[in-house]
Design an enzyme around this catalytic site. Sequence first.
Site, PDB file in Angstrom:
ATOM      1  N   HIS A  36       0.850  -1.185   0.000  1.00  0.00           N
ATOM      2  CA  HIS A  36       0.000   0.000   0.000  1.00  0.00           C
ATOM      3  C   HIS A  36       0.887   1.237   0.000  1.00  0.00           C
ATOM      4  CE1 HIS A  36      -3.940  -1.811   0.257  1.00  0.00           C
ATOM      5  NE2 HIS A  36      -3.509  -2.629   1.201  1.00  0.00           N
ATOM      6  N   ASP A  37       0.253   2.380  -0.080  1.00  0.00           N
ATOM      7  CA  ASP A  37       0.957   3.659  -0.167  1.00  0.00           C
ATOM      8  C   ASP A  37       2.119   3.740   0.821  1.00  0.00           C
ATOM      9  OD1 ASP A  37       1.341   6.574   0.827  1.00  0.00           O
ATOM     10  OD2 ASP A  37       0.195   6.870  -1.019  1.00  0.00           O
ATOM     11  N   TYR A  88       5.149   1.855  -0.334  1.00  0.00           N
ATOM     12  CA  TYR A  88       5.841   2.405  -1.504  1.00  0.00           C
ATOM     13  C   TYR A  88       6.679   3.619  -1.130  1.00  0.00           C
ATOM     14  CZ  TYR A  88       2.027  -0.403  -3.382  1.00  0.00           C
ATOM     15  OH  TYR A  88       1.135  -1.409  -3.625  1.00  0.00           O
ATOM     16  N   ASP A 138       0.044   6.689  -3.657  1.00  0.00           N
ATOM     17  CA  ASP A 138      -1.092   6.385  -4.533  1.00  0.00           C
ATOM     18  C   ASP A 138      -1.365   7.487  -5.545  1.00  0.00           C
ATOM     19  OD1 ASP A 138      -1.593   3.957  -3.389  1.00  0.00           O
ATOM     20  OD2 ASP A 138      -3.406   4.551  -2.329  1.00  0.00           O
TER      21      ASP A 138
END
Length: 358
Positions: A128-129, A132, A158
């Site tokens: 998920h964000d 990353y 995102d």
Amino acid sequence: MAGPLSGVRLVEMDAIGPVPLAGMLLSGLGADIVRVGRPGQGAWADVGAAVLHRGRSHVALDLKQAADRDRLLDLLDHADGLIEGSRPGVMERLGLCPDVCLARNPRLVYGRVTGWGQTGPLAQAAGHDINYIALTGALHAMGDKGGRPFVPLNLVGDYAGGTMFLALGMVSAILSARATGIGQVVDAAMVDGVANLMSLFQAFLSTGQWRDERGVNLLDGSAPFYRCYACADGGYVAVGALEPQFFAKLLAGLDLDPADFVQNEKACWPEMERRFATVFAARTRDHWEAHFADTDACVTPVLSMREAVGHPANTARHMFVRHNDVDQAAPAPRLSATPGAIEPSIAIDMDAAIARWS
């Protein structure tokens, strides 16, 4: 349809994360988008559809059925592009991989957005964000000295790293396809996007202007003249007086003697912060907004989401609109000759979608 992308036809595969925001932005700029979802409500229907699904048509297809896959390919024959956000390999297993789609329509731009990219050792890993931005160095740079990293919502990975780079890639590749007749695949990885967003700080780091730790740098909240302060009513103000002329305006507004404060002398920062905090805490947030309103001290109130909708500066610019009974951002950016707009969202059948584009 209004907007600079009028005449651009895109198929959006129903998804969560960066894809629906990309569809929303591109449709607001005039792209004609057909969103393809599974039978039923589809992704984000329960939480974000009133905003994220605005401005495009929707068709329901069961892509596990050969007949429905063939109908999608029929639609892609008339499209400029497709955007999807599945894990690598999903579209391939459905028989809708780039090779198949570009064989049907060589001018097609096939946009793919994932966290880790289409290739590499993490391509098949979940994430998920927060994951990353963690792996790109961005998350490490956010937070207080000695404390844990701050999570900046899911704006950085995102949406900034994913949605914006997908949209840029799609527009760029469509321009190329119209000039050359040759389509291509856009591999938009959130990690790639965030790495590019960190370019300024990578440059600072390479020249010794940035320390690779939290809470000790000019733009990470540690500088007394670039951070937030609590006010008497529990609200906050944001101070961004980076340049000397703005810093001087800030000191004047706080009725502080410039001789007591050397802006870029870090040894002075703890006392500077203490003095600033004491002064700001003595008055309300609204007082400080009015007090600094006609200056270049770079002091603004920290507004809640609901407050932002009704703030005079935002209403004067028509920054927010009421659509589907929800306050939300108006299409952006603004173009003088081909302004964007929010078009109605409608459910249609595939025959109608193909006929519209034929």
